[in-house]
Design a protein around this motif. Sequence first.
Motif, PDB file in Angstrom:
ATOM      1  N   UNK A 395       0.602  -1.257  -0.082  1.00 34.25           N
ATOM      2  CA  UNK A 395       0.126  -0.096  -0.204  1.00 34.25           C
ATOM      3  C   UNK A 395       0.734   1.034  -0.017  1.00 34.25           C
ATOM      4  N   UNK A 396       0.253   2.496  -0.131  1.00 34.37           N
ATOM      5  CA  UNK A 396       1.030   3.754  -0.421  1.00 34.37           C
ATOM      6  C   UNK A 396       0.786   4.237   1.055  1.00 34.37           C
ATOM      7  N   UNK A 397       1.420   5.705   0.772  1.00 36.63           N
ATOM      8  CA  UNK A 397       1.439   5.818   2.608  1.00 36.63           C
ATOM      9  C   UNK A 397       0.340   7.435   2.283  1.00 36.63           C
ATOM     10  N   UNK A 398       0.311   8.387   3.018  1.00 35.02           N
ATOM     11  CA  UNK A 398      -0.945   9.028   3.384  1.00 35.02           C
ATOM     12  C   UNK A 398      -0.241  10.176   1.925  1.00 35.02           C
ATOM     13  N   UNK A 399       1.009  10.345   2.395  1.00 39.60           N
ATOM     14  CA  UNK A 399       0.895  12.505   1.562  1.00 39.60           C
ATOM     15  C   UNK A 399       0.697  10.988   0.231  1.00 39.60           C
ATOM     16  N   UNK A 400       1.538  10.288  -0.231  1.00 41.66           N
ATOM     17  CA  UNK A 400       1.211   9.785  -1.862  1.00 41.66           C
ATOM     18  C   UNK A 400       0.564  10.072  -2.126  1.00 41.66           C
ATOM     19  N   UNK A 401      -1.118   9.480  -1.201  1.00 41.38           N
ATOM     20  CA  UNK A 401      -2.113   9.715  -2.615  1.00 41.38           C
ATOM     21  C   UNK A 401      -2.884  10.645  -1.960  1.00 41.38           C
ATOM     22  N   UNK A 402      -2.273  11.424  -1.224  1.00 43.88           N
ATOM     23  CA  UNK A 402      -2.744  12.997  -1.055  1.00 43.88           C
ATOM     24  C   UNK A 402      -2.448  13.823  -1.887  1.00 43.88           C
TER      25      UNK A 402
END
Length: 464
Positions: A395-402
Amino acid sequence: GRSADWSPSGSNILIAASSPQPRILDRDGREVCTLMRGDMYIRDLKHTRGHIAAATCVRWHPTDSMLIATAGEDGTVRTWDVEAASKRDDKRSLNPSSGQTRAFVVKDGRGHRAAVTAFDWHVDGRSVALAATDGTVQLWDTRHHDHRAQLVAQGAHAEGTQTPSLKFAPSSAGGAGNLVATRGGAGDESLKIWDLRMLKAAAAAILGGGRATGAQPVAHWSGLASMHSNTACVWSPSGDLVLTGTSAERGAKGDEGEGCVVACSAREPAAPPMREAMGAQVSVAALAWHPRLNQIFAGCSDGSTRALYDPTMSEKGVLLCNARAPRRRDVEAGDMDALAAAGGTIIAPHALPLFREGPQKSRKRGRERERERDLATKKPLQPPPGGVGTGGRVTEGFQHALIKTVEKNLNAFRDEDPREALLKFAEITEKEPLWTKAYEKTQPKPILAKTVDPADDDKDLLPQ
């Protein structure tokens, strides 16, 4: 390092390098603790919690595995509680729980601090004997917070020179722990044996003071060249001999150009010393006489460690290595060297570049990789390499998804009218009020202005 000493159990080693903070390591090389550094702005060094100059000598207590002593160029000898020092987290704070128990400030006859170059615990662990740069040998009681030494031998060695080694005789020797051997460094180049009973008698004769000015050593050997600041002297397990090393003079030939291990008899000081040469231009600095193996190990200036032993009196140790038969390839190599010396022709297989074998794998790299293991070196867990789907990352981190969401809808946010974005929720609010449902009957009806044409605004601004 300048000094090192094993704990009585052999589980830890105490090391002093050029830093004011000696360290304790375990047998695997992992750090157990680092002693605290003192505050150089405190004038009275008894009130600071560590050395402010480089440590010169470290020694473990002969019986207590939780007590150590250190000496430094700041002219102090400090005792430490290992258990308390191991629990301290901050290595540079002035926390009073640094583990230091006592501090002794060494001064010369004029009241100036004198650097301590060597010291050793008494066999009973109640006192320490030290050597300072003012040429004195002093005895301090570690059980009390004394401001003065119990005994001071003036002129033991040349003033202004370093005395790199001081050792108490073992309990098996005569004198019941009263014999001390000191090794003079460059500018003194002597080996002396002192009897503390004679020093105390000489000090008592001078108005009952603690400074002995006219005392003489019970044995004295001179002309022992020393060019290293850590040239050692050690006692034999029986206390009959005192060993030290000599330095080889640069460019000299013959005996002066060879470093030796010198054995002096404490029973017969008039007997000439026995010498064992280590080779041309090789100096002997560190020495150790193992009491159980009955073997002597000498650390030389060329980086080698050499062992001296008697096949009939030694046990195990280097005898286990010498008892093995030589490997076959070593014998073949010796035969090839003999053939080359005789002038014969040697035809080596795979001598041509076309038939040469690849380089053999070095075992050194394998040992380095073994030391780089996370468990041995306590390294933190490294993040997995690559992106999603590699190294266990799913999965991705919150920062990359934002960041991806903002980049995708950035153009839509930029082109949309803010007023229209708010009014599109007005109808939903009227049908299904969520926050103002309690005021539905009493709430006045809002009247919103219609959309104004920008062209009409421009007409209103024109002068009539």
